[in-house]
Design a protein around this motif. Structure first.
Motif, PDB file in Angstrom:
ATOM      1  N   PHE A 106       7.463   2.837  -6.440  1.00 28.86           N
ATOM      2  CA  PHE A 106       6.559   3.937  -6.102  1.00 28.86           C
ATOM      3  C   PHE A 106       7.308   5.128  -5.505  1.00 28.86           C
ATOM      4  O   PHE A 106       7.060   6.276  -5.887  1.00 28.86           O
ATOM      5  CB  PHE A 106       5.496   3.440  -5.111  1.00 28.86           C
ATOM      6  N   GLN A 107       8.218   4.864  -4.568  1.00 28.30           N
ATOM      7  CA  GLN A 107       8.939   5.953  -3.913  1.00 28.30           C
ATOM      8  C   GLN A 107       9.779   6.737  -4.912  1.00 28.30           C
ATOM      9  O   GLN A 107       9.810   7.978  -4.886  1.00 28.30           O
ATOM     10  CB  GLN A 107       9.840   5.385  -2.808  1.00 28.30           C
TER      11      GLN A 107
ATOM     12  N   PHE B 108       7.359   8.746  -7.137  1.00 24.73           N
ATOM     13  CA  PHE B 108       6.741   9.813  -6.356  1.00 24.73           C
ATOM     14  C   PHE B 108       7.727  10.958  -6.125  1.00 24.73           C
ATOM     15  O   PHE B 108       7.366  12.141  -6.220  1.00 24.73           O
ATOM     16  CB  PHE B 108       6.260   9.244  -5.022  1.00 24.73           C
ATOM     17  N   ASP B 109       8.985  10.622  -5.847  1.00 22.30           N
ATOM     18  CA  ASP B 109      10.009  11.655  -5.654  1.00 22.30           C
ATOM     19  C   ASP B 109      10.241  12.450  -6.938  1.00 22.30           C
ATOM     20  O   ASP B 109      10.397  13.675  -6.896  1.00 22.30           O
ATOM     21  CB  ASP B 109      11.321  11.017  -5.195  1.00 22.30           C
TER      22      ASP B 109
ATOM     23  N   PHE C  64       8.036  12.873  -9.321  1.00 22.83           N
ATOM     24  CA  PHE C  64       6.827  13.672  -9.491  1.00 22.83           C
ATOM     25  C   PHE C  64       6.924  14.974  -8.685  1.00 22.83           C
ATOM     26  O   PHE C  64       6.635  16.061  -9.204  1.00 22.83           O
ATOM     27  CB  PHE C  64       5.621  12.845  -9.036  1.00 22.83           C
TER      28      PHE C  64
ATOM     29  N   SER D 213       8.764  14.729   0.274  1.00 22.04           N
ATOM     30  CA  SER D 213       9.265  13.431  -0.176  1.00 22.04           C
ATOM     31  C   SER D 213       9.601  12.531   1.012  1.00 22.04           C
ATOM     32  O   SER D 213       9.192  11.369   1.067  1.00 22.04           O
ATOM     33  CB  SER D 213      10.509  13.633  -1.050  1.00 22.04           C
TER      34      SER D 213
ATOM     35  N   TYR E 284       3.229   7.007   3.970  1.00 20.33           N
ATOM     36  CA  TYR E 284       2.657   5.892   3.206  1.00 20.33           C
ATOM     37  C   TYR E 284       2.825   4.577   3.963  1.00 20.33           C
ATOM     38  O   TYR E 284       1.892   3.773   4.054  1.00 20.33           O
ATOM     39  CB  TYR E 284       3.321   5.808   1.834  1.00 20.33           C
TER      40      TYR E 284
ATOM     41  N   THR F 266      -0.296  -0.174  -4.880  1.00 20.56           N
ATOM     42  CA  THR F 266       0.952   0.580  -5.058  1.00 20.56           C
ATOM     43  C   THR F 266       1.411   0.529  -6.510  1.00 20.56           C
ATOM     44  O   THR F 266       1.884   1.540  -7.056  1.00 20.56           O
ATOM     45  CB  THR F 266       2.047   0.017  -4.135  1.00 20.56           C
TER      46      THR F 266
ATOM     47  N   SER G 256       1.831   3.653  -9.036  1.00 20.36           N
ATOM     48  CA  SER G 256       3.116   3.834  -9.719  1.00 20.36           C
ATOM     49  C   SER G 256       2.927   3.985 -11.217  1.00 20.36           C
ATOM     50  O   SER G 256       3.598   4.803 -11.868  1.00 20.36           O
ATOM     51  CB  SER G 256       4.040   2.648  -9.407  1.00 20.36           C
TER      52      SER G 256
ATOM     53  N   LEU H 102       1.696   7.472 -11.881  1.00 23.56           N
ATOM     54  CA  LEU H 102       2.802   8.424 -11.748  1.00 23.56           C
ATOM     55  C   LEU H 102       3.741   8.333 -12.949  1.00 23.56           C
ATOM     56  O   LEU H 102       4.209   9.366 -13.460  1.00 23.56           O
ATOM     57  CB  LEU H 102       3.583   8.145 -10.458  1.00 23.56           C
TER      58      LEU H 102
END
Length: 533
Positions: free
Chosen positions: A442-443, A446-447, A449, A475, A482, A511, A515, A518
């Motif tokens: 996820f991290q 997300f970064d 994105f 970020s 989160y 999560t 993900s 994303l």
């Protein structure tokens, strides 16, 4: 000419305050004022306030036992250390290895004018950093002790001598750093190691400061006697600030002689260093088979090369690579005590301990956000990546995988350490591993994105996309937020009643769903955005 050069150097240091590189235009007057107000708040309000508090803590107790000289010796040495560290890297890059060396030397400007203008910049930087310690120290001494005119004058001269000494030692160390840097091939790792060493030393002394201050106040007479016997120069250094004329003459003479030697050294080596081409590697051709890489392998290797060759990138986006192994080792050393404390505070059967341990590892992992600035770091070379016969999804996947690999390996180490320290059941361990893996993916997504939604490829310094962009800030704090949300949900929204395994499984599932959303966005709309940047 000297005034013009000095103005140019000052403008370069504070260029970001006057010019918005992202929008390619000058900042408004209000923005400039706000930037400088913020700078003053940090330097004077935060740093100056911290050392003012330190001065207030030790000034009167030391003066009452006749150790005013020890007070100035301590504060003077602190100002020398802080001022030297703050200006030595400016000396390294600004005095010797400035990017405009060739341009200035090609113009009808005396070399001495170039040297003096840059030395003045080093002096200003040293005064700025040392002043946040020394000026509060002197003012606090004047207010609390009310000394005579002679002592006040000697303390002012003492401060001027310290500023000259900082200039001299910064130039000497900058000279050494410049000579070494010309022979190094992997400068980024040297910078990272030095920065981490300073950071470690800072936090070590920060946490030990209160104990050291109390011990110093209680045993001032004993330490003063030891310094007079074993470190007499330090004793003279402190005495120079409290009206001892002989000590002031000796300290002043040493500082002037040291500065003369440094000036002679710089004047003899300046042209040779600034015109040096640096380290030249002599290669010898040897016939060997070349292994071809796949397109994705080449892209991933490019991302690794960019990361390892930039100390700024490593320090700001890869700190978790170091912090997670450090955290794992600390768990192995102090894990039994930590688990015992958590069990007593939250209850041994509540599932709180495995939840907190999992959250701590994820929190350390959130310090890694290589994917966030990776698109912006393409900069003016973005067209090269866009023009190669590779799908945009492969380019973005390589950037995501860089973060997954560099975060996943130390996270796995932490997971092993958790398994050794805490008596997990099989279900608890598997759920912990699943939640960590879900957060890892996820991290990274997300970064990426954020990097695609807020790109900035028109920067002049890589510091802009790495440190000074909204993407990097969101970020970093988004990852923290989160984890905080997950922990709040566990302790305040019924997670404890539900139990660790059910709650962590639900969080991991949510999560994973986020993900997947994303990932779908990145591989569709995100690829189109990347292709049209």
């Amino acid at each position: 000419m000297l005034k013009t050069l000095l103005k140019k150097n000052l403008t370069q240091i504070f260029r970001g305050y006057f010019y918005d590189a992202k929008k390619n235009r000058a900042r408004s007057k209000l923005s400039i004022v706000l930037y400088f107000v913020f700078f003053v708040v940090i330097m004077v309000g935060v740093l100056g306030g911290m050392f003012t508090f330190l001065s207030l803590s030790i000034c009167r107790p030391l003066e009452e036992v006749g150790m005013g000289w020890l007070y100035f010796a301590l504060m003077g040495l602190l100002s020398v250390i802080f001022g030297t560290f703050g200006s030595v890297f400016n000396t390294f890059s600004g005095l010797y290895l400035a990017k405009d060396n060739d341009l200035l030397l090609s113009m009808p400007i005396p070399v001495s004018a170039i040297m003096i203008s840059r030395l003045l910049m080093v002096y200003i930087m040293g005064v700025m950093y040392s002043g946040v310690i020394l000026i509060p120290a002197i003012v606090v001494y004047w207010i609390m002790v009310s000394p005579g005119a002679l002592v006040m004058l000697s303390s002012i001269i003492f401060g001027l001598l310290i500023s000259i000494f900082i200039l001299s030692i910064s130039c000497a160390l900058g000279y050494v750093i410049a000579r070494i840097s010309l022979k190094l091939r992997h400068k980024s790792f040297i910078t990272v190691i030095a920065s981490l060493a300073f950071l470690g030393a800072y936090y070590f002394f920060y946490f030990k400061a209160q104990t050291v201050i109390q011990d110093l106040i209680l045993n001032a007479a004993m330490y003063g006697t030891r310094i007079q016997g074993n470190a007499y120069p330090v004793y003279l250094f402190g005495r120079a600030a409290v009206g001892d004329g002989i000590a002031l003459l000796i300290v002043g003479g040493v500082v002037v002689v040291f500065f003369a030697v440094v000036w002679w050294m710089i004047s003899r080596s300046f042209i040779r260093i600034v015109t040096s081409s640096g380290h030249q590697v002599k290669t010898v051709y040897r016939q060997k088979a070349v292994k071809t890489k796949s397109a994705f392998g080449a892209l991933l290797a490019k991302e690794f090369a960019r990361f390892t060759q930039s100390s700024t990138y490593i320090l700001n986006c890869g700190l978790g690579i170091l912090m997670m192994p450090v955290g794992g080792v600390m768990l192995l050393i102090k894990g039994d005590m930590i688990v015992e404390i958590f069990g007593e505070v939250f209850g041994r059967g509540s599932g709180s301990t495995p939840m907190i341990l999992c959250g701590m590892v994820c929190l350390l992992a959130s310090m890694n956000n290589m994917a966030a600035p990776s698109v912006s770091l393409e900069g003016k070379s973005l067209w090269l990546t866009q023009s190669i016969p590779v799908k945009p999804s492969k380019v973005l996947e390589a950037k995501i995988d860089l973060q997954l690999i560099l975060t996943g390996v130390p996270m796995l180490f932490c997971l092993v350490c958790l398994g050794i320290v805490y008596p997990y059941t099989l279900g608890e361990f598997l759920v912990t591993a699943g939640l960590m893996a879900a957060y890892l993916v996820f991290q990274a997504l997300f970064d990426m994105f954020l990097g695609l939604k807020m790109p900035n490829v028109s920067w002049n310094s890589e510091v802009t996309p790495i440190k000074q962009s909204a993407c990097a800030v969101i970020s970093l704090f988004g990852g923290f937020g989160y984890i905080a949300l997950v922990m709040v949900g566990f302790f305040l929204a019924g997670g404890v009643k539900l139990g660790f395994i059910p709650y962590a499984s639900i969080v991991a599932g949510v999560t994973v769903v986020i993900s997947l959303i994303l990932r779908m966005w990145i591989y569709t709309r995100g690829c189109r955005i990347f292709s049209t940047l």
